[in-house]
Design a protein around this motif. Sequence first.
Motif, short mmCIF file in Angstrom:
data_model
loop_
_atom_site.label_atom_id
_atom_site.label_comp_id
_atom_site.label_asym_id
_atom_site.label_seq_id
_atom_site.Cartn_x
_atom_site.Cartn_y
_atom_site.Cartn_z
N GLU A 73 6.56 22.68 -12.09
CA GLU A 73 6.71 21.24 -12.61
C GLU A 73 7.52 20.18 -11.67
O GLU A 73 7.00 19.08 -11.57
N GLU A 74 8.47 20.57 -11.12
CA GLU A 74 9.30 19.77 -10.57
C GLU A 74 8.65 19.18 -9.41
O GLU A 74 8.82 17.98 -9.30
N VAL A 75 7.81 20.10 -8.65
CA VAL A 75 7.17 19.46 -7.18
C VAL A 75 6.08 18.58 -7.97
O VAL A 75 5.86 17.57 -7.17
N PHE A 76 5.42 19.07 -8.89
CA PHE A 76 4.20 18.23 -9.42
C PHE A 76 5.01 16.88 -9.67
O PHE A 76 4.06 15.91 -9.45
N ASN A 77 5.91 16.84 -10.40
CA ASN A 77 6.34 15.35 -11.05
C ASN A 77 6.75 14.68 -9.90
O ASN A 77 6.54 13.41 -9.90
N LYS A 78 7.29 15.28 -8.82
CA LYS A 78 7.93 14.46 -7.64
C LYS A 78 6.30 13.69 -7.04
O LYS A 78 6.58 12.65 -6.42
N LYS A 79 5.51 14.63 -6.81
CA LYS A 79 4.36 13.95 -6.16
C LYS A 79 3.76 12.78 -7.06
O LYS A 79 3.33 12.06 -6.38
N ILE A 80 3.69 13.08 -8.34
CA ILE A 80 3.15 12.14 -9.30
C ILE A 80 3.94 10.92 -8.95
O ILE A 80 3.28 9.72 -8.88
N ASN A 81 5.41 11.13 -8.96
CA ASN A 81 6.23 9.72 -8.90
C ASN A 81 5.94 9.16 -7.67
O ASN A 81 5.87 7.83 -7.32
N ASP A 82 5.80 10.05 -6.32
CA ASP A 82 5.31 9.48 -4.93
C ASP A 82 3.86 8.70 -5.14
O ASP A 82 3.91 7.72 -4.43
N LEU A 83 2.99 9.45 -5.93
CA LEU A 83 1.68 8.76 -5.82
C LEU A 83 1.77 7.42 -6.65
O LEU A 83 0.88 6.41 -6.18
N ARG A 84 2.51 7.11 -7.72
CA ARG A 84 2.37 5.95 -8.58
C ARG A 84 3.17 5.08 -7.47
O ARG A 84 2.84 3.76 -7.40
N LYS A 85 4.14 5.29 -6.60
CA LYS A 85 4.89 4.39 -5.87
C LYS A 85 3.81 4.10 -4.54
O LYS A 85 3.72 2.62 -4.39
N THR A 86 3.04 4.95 -4.23
CA THR A 86 2.07 4.52 -3.24
C THR A 86 1.22 3.45 -3.65
O THR A 86 0.93 2.50 -2.99
N PHE A 87 0.49 3.94 -4.93
CA PHE A 87 -0.23 2.82 -5.34
C PHE A 87 0.26 1.51 -5.58
O PHE A 87 -0.35 0.30 -5.43
N ASN A 88 1.52 1.44 -6.22
CA ASN A 88 2.23 0.29 -6.43
C ASN A 88 2.54 -0.46 -5.14
O ASN A 88 2.25 -1.79 -5.15
N ASP A 89 2.87 0.18 -4.08
CA ASP A 89 3.08 -0.51 -3.09
C ASP A 89 1.86 -1.05 -2.16
O ASP A 89 1.90 -1.84 -1.42
N LYS A 90 0.75 -0.49 -2.49
CA LYS A 90 -0.50 -0.94 -1.94
C LYS A 90 -1.32 -1.70 -2.95
O LYS A 90 -2.23 -2.38 -2.59
N LYS A 91 -0.73 -2.24 -4.19
CA LYS A 91 -1.09 -2.99 -5.28
C LYS A 91 -2.49 -2.60 -5.51
O LYS A 91 -3.04 -3.48 -5.93
N MET A 92 -2.49 -1.43 -5.99
CA MET A 92 -3.89 -0.69 -6.35
C MET A 92 -3.42 -0.32 -7.74
O MET A 92 -2.23 -0.04 -7.97
N ILE A 93 -4.23 -0.53 -8.61
CA ILE A 93 -4.38 -0.27 -9.86
C ILE A 93 -5.07 0.96 -10.38
O ILE A 93 -6.28 0.94 -10.32
N VAL A 94 -4.39 1.88 -10.68
CA VAL A 94 -4.93 3.28 -10.76
C VAL A 94 -4.31 3.94 -12.14
O VAL A 94 -3.07 4.21 -12.09
N ALA A 95 -5.13 4.12 -13.23
CA ALA A 95 -4.31 4.94 -14.45
C ALA A 95 -4.39 6.32 -13.89
O ALA A 95 -5.33 6.80 -13.31
N ILE A 96 -3.29 7.12 -14.19
CA ILE A 96 -3.05 8.30 -14.19
C ILE A 96 -2.63 9.09 -15.31
O ILE A 96 -1.69 8.63 -16.02
N GLY A 97 -3.21 10.34 -15.44
CA GLY A 97 -2.86 11.34 -16.67
C GLY A 97 -2.59 12.56 -16.04
O GLY A 97 -3.12 12.70 -15.17
#
Length: 137
Positions: A73-97
Amino acid sequence: MYDYFKTLTNKKDIGVVFCDITGLKNTNDTQGHSAGDELIKNTYYCLKEEFADESIFRIGGDEFVIICDGIIEEVFNKKINDLRKTFNDKKMIVAIGTECRDRVAENVKKTIINAENKMYEEKNEWYKNNGDKANRR
């Protein structure tokens, strides 16, 4: 994707990411289908950047599912946080569950449905805050 589910067993941890490209129809309608195709490709590249070793499936025009087999779970959550940052940095709007379990559930579909429901909650919240007419990319 469903054939892959059959290979999962209760012996490993699992994480599921359900993503929806918010505004793909708007992009297709206002900028053309080639811009929409680029948005889909760029979304996939972002997913692949964060989840290089996982199984990524495109399940609809604007939806992706990632199955993280054997992830803690810790690794998974870090990947999710990094993914959200990547989308935000690229100004992409992607809903994630997401849904992470310490063992594969008896019914993998239920794990995916839980992640999908969380994605829809996030997507609905975005529309509530930004409206249907918001400038979507």
